[in-house]
Write an enzyme that holds these catalytic residues in place. Structure first.
Site, PDB file in Angstrom:
ATOM      1  CB  CYS A  79      30.509  22.902  20.560  1.00 22.91           C
ATOM      2  SG  CYS A  79      30.065  21.922  22.017  1.00 22.91           S
ATOM      3  CG  HIS A 167      26.880  21.018  17.642  1.00 26.88           C
ATOM      4  ND1 HIS A 167      28.145  20.810  17.136  1.00 26.88           N
ATOM      5  CD2 HIS A 167      26.948  20.727  18.957  1.00 26.88           C
ATOM      6  CE1 HIS A 167      28.944  20.391  18.108  1.00 26.88           C
ATOM      7  NE2 HIS A 167      28.240  20.348  19.227  1.00 26.88           N
ATOM      8  CD  GLU A 169      27.765  21.275  13.626  1.00 24.62           C
ATOM      9  OE1 GLU A 169      28.482  20.629  14.403  1.00 24.62           O
ATOM     10  OE2 GLU A 169      27.450  22.476  13.816  1.00 24.62           O
ATOM     11  CB  SER A 221      33.165  -0.795  -8.067  1.00 20.99           C
ATOM     12  OG  SER A 221      32.473   0.440  -7.928  1.00 20.99           O
ATOM     13  N   GLY A 222      31.139  -0.455 -10.733  1.00 21.99           N
ATOM     14  CA  GLY A 222      29.711  -0.350 -11.020  1.00 21.99           C
ATOM     15  C   GLY A 222      29.015   0.640 -10.111  1.00 21.99           C
ATOM     16  N   GLY A 223      29.741   1.182  -9.127  1.00 21.78           N
ATOM     17  CA  GLY A 223      29.170   2.140  -8.187  1.00 21.78           C
ATOM     18  C   GLY A 223      29.275   3.581  -8.663  1.00 21.78           C
ATOM     19  CB  VAL A 224      27.877   6.690  -7.142  1.00 18.00           C
ATOM     20  CG1 VAL A 224      27.848   8.172  -7.495  1.00 18.00           C
ATOM     21  CG2 VAL A 224      26.469   6.146  -7.016  1.00 18.00           C
ATOM     22  CG  ASP A 225      32.103   7.021  -4.729  1.00 16.58           C
ATOM     23  OD1 ASP A 225      31.225   7.888  -4.867  1.00 16.58           O
ATOM     24  OD2 ASP A 225      32.321   6.443  -3.652  1.00 16.58           O
ATOM     25  CB  SER A 226      34.539   3.419  -9.716  1.00 19.35           C
ATOM     26  OG  SER A 226      33.409   2.635 -10.028  1.00 19.35           O
TER      27      SER A 226
END
Length: 509
Positions: A79, A167, A169, A221-226
């Site tokens: 683009c 585009h 993507e 935190s109990g989340g995926v990332d941490s």
């Protein structure tokens, strides 16, 4: 060194999506601002120029220095990138007679060209531009056209330099991934060796080399990332990692004890800290969203700092920062003016005189989940929906009270468990309940009621950047609404949010 593609960002809303699609091909890539090109070494296999909200015709057009790139590395302009390659090298870009936005079809495709190998005639592509390439330099060749766009794609003769005005993507370009594969694998020669297993091996090795025998502290935190970050660090340095899990009183029902037990069963060195009373006391009566975030952030930092200082000789603070957070802070227009405060633990590293380590800062959310699976982390964590840092505080619109927290925890528990039991949880990107600052008239038995309204929210998404509301079955919504009204004292009406992002956001605050 890991081979990679370099993406130069001109501010397009789709730039992160380019990177995500290339990563799907197991090819590593990095996004850098167009005016901050990194050192061009032998591990860079090719370069992509992103789209942009700007015009190449503007007097303040974004102009990259391609002197060490064009003709020396395979180059693909998308683009704005394509229009730049045409306009600044002898062609002409003019305003489109009609705005070219939405679906189009390739009426002419040069399948002998390496970029368009296996791309079908009439292949659907996605256009999104107000300018168009009117003419190209003499040494450029048109390799694709649509009904309305003659220069749909081009190549510079005797150079591995290409431009496309659509585009590839976005998912509306049905063979876009094939085109990106042609560029990255066939033209650039990338090996497709960027896999979750290779990431785990390389990251563990790098952590050991960087941290050595130092001690590291990480906030869970109990989340995926941490969770994924903690397991990577644990595999690298073992007991030299201490994790701190803070209960702010705004977690889901029973989550503090359930998650703490799960972490202990995973072999992590975890300390749970229950300061829920302090959080709720300071939040009570506060209604302004950013003030809620600042109170929560301040108490978290004070709590985390106190607990971390009890660990002797700790030198590193680990964080579960992921790639979109990094990109946001180094955007084309400079650091983002407002990053929601719950995305930061701003001030902690300096306050504690700690060095920072972020093992996931090269990954998108879906890649974090794949790495988690490679580490054999329980699906309970890997498939967990995103949950806001301030917790239920920003799902209670208006002032915070203990009673409102209780009501929302009960509603959320019924909703989330209902999604799981109905097999709908993993079909949804994120779901949650919102307690509205509204009361409505109802009838229960022979009595008139005047109680709270809750909104249920569920969205489908790939990466959270855009999202559509989930079309949950009416039967499911009816069942959950009935359970909430019958079982949660204080609620007599349930509504369902059918707004998409944009124009709405996923959370309400």
């Amino acid at each position: 060194m890991q081979e990679q593609l370099l993406i130069l960002d001109f501010g397009s809303q789709y730039t992160q999506l380019i990177a995500r699609r290339i990563r799907e091909l197991n090819v590593y890539c990095e996004i850098h601002p167009f005016n901050k090109i990194p050192e061009l070494n032998t591990n860079i296999k090719g370069v992509i120029l992103s789209g942009s909200p700007f015009s190449v015709r503007d007097k303040n057009a974004l102009i990259p220095d391609l002197s060490e790139i064009k003709g020396k590395f395979p180059l693909l302009g998308i683009c704005y990138g394509a229009q730049y390659l045409a306009h600044y090298f002898g062609g002409e870009v003019l305003p489109s007679k009609t705005r070219e936005y939405g679906r189009a079809n390739l009426q002419y495709v040069d399948n002998k060209n390496n970029l368009l190998k296996n791309i079908s005639k009439n292949s659907q592509v996605w256009m999104s531009h107000g300018d168009t390439i009117d003419s190209i330099p003499e040494n450029y060749k048109i390799i694709a056209s649509t009904k309305d766009v003659k220069v749909g794609a081009f190549q510079i003769l005797n150079e591995e330099t290409y431009g496309i005005q659509f585009h590839p993507e976005v998912y509306h370009s049905t063979e876009g991934l094939e085109l990106l594969k042609n560029f990255t694998v066939d033209i650039c020669g990338c090996k497709q060796d960027w896999t979750p297993d290779s990431f785990v091996d390389i990251t563990i090795k790098n952590i050991r080399e960087k941290v050595k025998n130092d001690k590291v502290v990480l906030g869970l935190s109990g989340g995926v990332d941490s969770t994924v970050a903690s397991i990577l660090l644990h595999k690298a340095i073992g007991k030299n990692l201490t994790c701190i899990f803070v209960n702010n009183g705004l977690l889901r029902k029973n989550e503090y004890n359930d998650v703490l037990e799960s972490y202990n069963n995973m072999g992590l060195n975890v300390k749970g800290v229950d300061v829920s009373e302090k959080f709720i006391n300071e939040l009570e009566g506060v209604s302004e969203p950013e003030q809620k975030r600042k109170i929560i952030g301040r108490i978290f930092i004070e709590t985390f700092d106190k607990e971390a200082r009890e660990i002797k000789e700790v030198k590193w603070l680990a964080q579960g920062t992921i790639y979109p957070d990094v990109i946001e802070s180094i955007s084309v227009k400079g650091p983002s003016a407002t990053i929601k405060s719950h995305h930061n633990v701003g001030g902690l590293p300096d306050k504690m005189n700690l060095k920072v380590i972020e093992p996931l800062n090269l990954l998108f959310k879906d890649e974090v989940r794949r790495v988690g699976k490679a580490l054999n982390i329980s699906d309970k964590f890997i498939s967990r929906h995103p949950f806001p840092g301030p917790g239920l505080a920003i799902r209670i619109l208006g002032e915070i009270t203990r009673e409102k927290v209780r009501i929302l925890q009960e509603v959320d528990d019924i909703y989330i468990n209902g999604l799981k039991k109905s097999g709908l949880y993993n079909k949804v990107w994120q779901a949650g309940a919102i307690l509205l600052p509204v009361q409505s008239v109802g009838v229960m038995g022979d009595e008139r009621t005047y109680e709270n309204v809750v909104a249920l929210r569920a969205v489908s998404s790939v990466d959270g950047m855009t999202a559509d509301w989930s079309h949950l079955p009416y039967e499911f919504l009816a069942e959950i609404s009935n359970k909430i009204i019958n079982q949660v004292q204080g609620v007599n009406r349930v509504v369902y949010d059918i707004s998409s992002k944009p124009p709405a956001t996923i959370e309400w605050e």
